[in-house]
Scaffold this motif. Structure first.
Motif, mmCIF file in Angstrom:
data_model
loop_
_atom_site.group_PDB
_atom_site.id
_atom_site.type_symbol
_atom_site.label_atom_id
_atom_site.label_comp_id
_atom_site.label_asym_id
_atom_site.label_seq_id
_atom_site.Cartn_x
_atom_site.Cartn_y
_atom_site.Cartn_z
ATOM 1 N N THR A 167 0.814 -1.218 0.000
ATOM 2 C CA THR A 167 0.000 0.000 0.000
ATOM 3 C C THR A 167 0.845 1.264 0.000
ATOM 4 O O THR A 167 0.391 2.321 -0.444
ATOM 5 C CB THR A 167 -0.908 0.050 1.238
ATOM 6 N N ARG B 184 5.778 7.016 0.268
ATOM 7 C CA ARG B 184 5.024 7.241 -0.953
ATOM 8 C C ARG B 184 3.898 6.208 -1.012
ATOM 9 O O ARG B 184 4.148 5.009 -0.920
ATOM 10 C CB ARG B 184 5.908 7.088 -2.197
ATOM 11 N N THR B 185 2.677 6.669 -1.164
ATOM 12 C CA THR B 185 1.553 5.745 -1.208
ATOM 13 C C THR B 185 1.340 5.219 -2.623
ATOM 14 O O THR B 185 1.603 5.908 -3.606
ATOM 15 C CB THR B 185 0.262 6.431 -0.739
ATOM 16 N N MET B 186 0.866 4.000 -2.718
ATOM 17 C CA MET B 186 0.467 3.435 -3.989
ATOM 18 C C MET B 186 -0.877 4.033 -4.417
ATOM 19 O O MET B 186 -1.688 4.427 -3.574
ATOM 20 C CB MET B 186 0.303 1.917 -3.876
ATOM 21 N N ASP B 187 -1.106 4.100 -5.713
ATOM 22 C CA ASP B 187 -2.412 4.498 -6.212
ATOM 23 C C ASP B 187 -3.446 3.475 -5.739
ATOM 24 O O ASP B 187 -3.214 2.265 -5.798
ATOM 25 C CB ASP B 187 -2.375 4.539 -7.741
ATOM 26 N N ALA B 188 -4.588 3.950 -5.261
ATOM 27 C CA ALA B 188 -5.598 3.053 -4.688
ATOM 28 C C ALA B 188 -6.053 2.000 -5.691
ATOM 29 O O ALA B 188 -6.252 0.823 -5.334
ATOM 30 C CB ALA B 188 -6.781 3.866 -4.190
ATOM 31 N N GLU B 189 -6.216 2.394 -6.951
ATOM 32 C CA GLU B 189 -6.643 1.431 -7.967
ATOM 33 C C GLU B 189 -5.617 0.319 -8.132
ATOM 34 O O GLU B 189 -5.970 -0.851 -8.300
ATOM 35 C CB GLU B 189 -6.861 2.146 -9.302
ATOM 36 N N PHE B 190 -4.327 0.674 -8.037
ATOM 37 C CA PHE B 190 -3.277 -0.327 -8.174
ATOM 38 C C PHE B 190 -3.254 -1.272 -6.971
ATOM 39 O O PHE B 190 -2.972 -2.467 -7.109
ATOM 40 C CB PHE B 190 -1.920 0.356 -8.342
ATOM 41 N N GLU C 30 -5.775 -3.749 -7.761
ATOM 42 C CA GLU C 30 -5.304 -4.694 -8.774
ATOM 43 C C GLU C 30 -4.401 -5.759 -8.167
ATOM 44 O O GLU C 30 -4.446 -6.934 -8.559
ATOM 45 C CB GLU C 30 -4.574 -3.935 -9.886
ATOM 46 N N ASN D 55 -4.329 6.390 3.332
ATOM 47 C CA ASN D 55 -5.356 7.383 3.002
ATOM 48 C C ASN D 55 -6.711 6.720 2.779
ATOM 49 O O ASN D 55 -6.821 5.497 2.675
ATOM 50 C CB ASN D 55 -4.944 8.228 1.789
ATOM 51 N N ASP E 51 -8.784 6.677 0.229
ATOM 52 C CA ASP E 51 -9.016 5.958 -1.027
ATOM 53 C C ASP E 51 -8.546 4.514 -0.935
ATOM 54 O O ASP E 51 -9.218 3.587 -1.416
ATOM 55 C CB ASP E 51 -8.301 6.671 -2.182
ATOM 56 N N ILE E 52 -7.389 4.302 -0.309
ATOM 57 C CA ILE E 52 -6.881 2.935 -0.143
ATOM 58 C C ILE E 52 -7.772 2.150 0.813
ATOM 59 O O ILE E 52 -8.084 0.981 0.571
ATOM 60 C CB ILE E 52 -5.416 2.958 0.339
#
Length: 265
Positions: free
Chosen positions: A38, A52-58, A61, A82, A84-85
């Protein structure tokens, strides 16, 4: 068959906490470890420098990639960073009807550095907690979940654990390690039962990743036993890892636990 256990969390390049501690714990307890990242965290035994956060959509996936291919016996959730995650993870838990879910509400590193933004707290409270089997907050995390400014005392622990239960997890394990004194007290409760775990404080500076390790151990054990028994055995594993941590020399700050103390001879 060996149980397949998934962690959804952030990293620790120094190896003591986060995904790395989770994988070590799963492996030490004889389960197959899998991970969804995450956040990538720049930290060591002295503290967190940045993340650094990962994009929530990723993140979603990654979860799909695991569940589409592998039978998952339990999921441990750590740093979510966050809202979104949090929302994606909650959605995927529901989509895949995950039965054994352990939430370690990682909000602040041992060094005091924040690991979550304010938007995530409400999302954890409102949409994630009702889906988890057990949540394992320490005292500072419990105060955040309850929006409580005053610290929780030893006498208040059972009351505050039951207050967290009102947020609808099935079980709450409120950890008292942040309180002072030679005795450590943890309270485990659900709507019908309350258990107390009391032990002597282990004096060591090598306590980096303690919370991650305990929640991961519970996750690894949960598919084969009840929640109270999983907590009891996870705490025994944690105690051994803490007592053996002096065998490691890693960093100049809070060093890691010895997750493999029973395997490395």
């Amino acid at each position: 068959m060996v149980k397949n256990i998934l962690t959804i969390a952030g990293t620790d390049p120094s190896g003591g906490a986060g995904i790395q501690a989770d994988i070590k714990t799963f492996s030490a307890l004889g389960t197959y470890a899998m991970s969804v990242i995450t956040a990538v965290v720049a930290q060591n035994t002295q503290g967190v420098r940045s993340y650094r956060t990962m994009d929530a959509e990723f993140v979603g996936e990654q979860i799909d990639a695991v569940f589409d291919d592998i039978a998952v016996d339990a999921v441990k959730i750590g740093m979510l960073a966050n809202a979104d995650i949090v929302k994606v993870v909650a959605s995927k838990l529901k989509q895949y009807n995950v039965k054994n879910v352990v939430l370690d509400p990682v909000m602040v590193a041992k060094s005091g550095d924040p690991l979550i933004d304010e938007t995530a707290v409400a999302a954890i409270r409102d949409i994630l907690l009702p889906q988890v089997t057990i949540v394992t907050p320490n005292i500072p995390e419990a105060c955040v979940l309850l929006n409580k400014k005053e610290p929780i005392s030893l006498d208040e622990m059972e009351v505050e654990a039951k207050n967290i239960l009102q947020l609808n997890p099935r079980w709450v394990l409120l950890k008292g390690g942040h309180l002072t004194g030679n005795i450590c007290r943890d309270v485990l409760c659900n709507s019908q039962e309350t258990y107390e775990f009391v032990g002597e404080r282990i004096i060591t500076k090598n306590d980096h990743g303690t919370g991650c390790t305990l929640s991961s151990a519970i996750t690894a054990l949960l598919p084969t036993m009840t929640v109270p028994k999983a907590v009891e055995k996870a705490k025994a594993f944690l105690e051994q890892a803490l007592q053996s941590s002096h065998q490691l020399s890693v960093g100049h700050g809070h060093g890691p636990l010895h997750h493999f103390c029973n395997l490395w001879k």
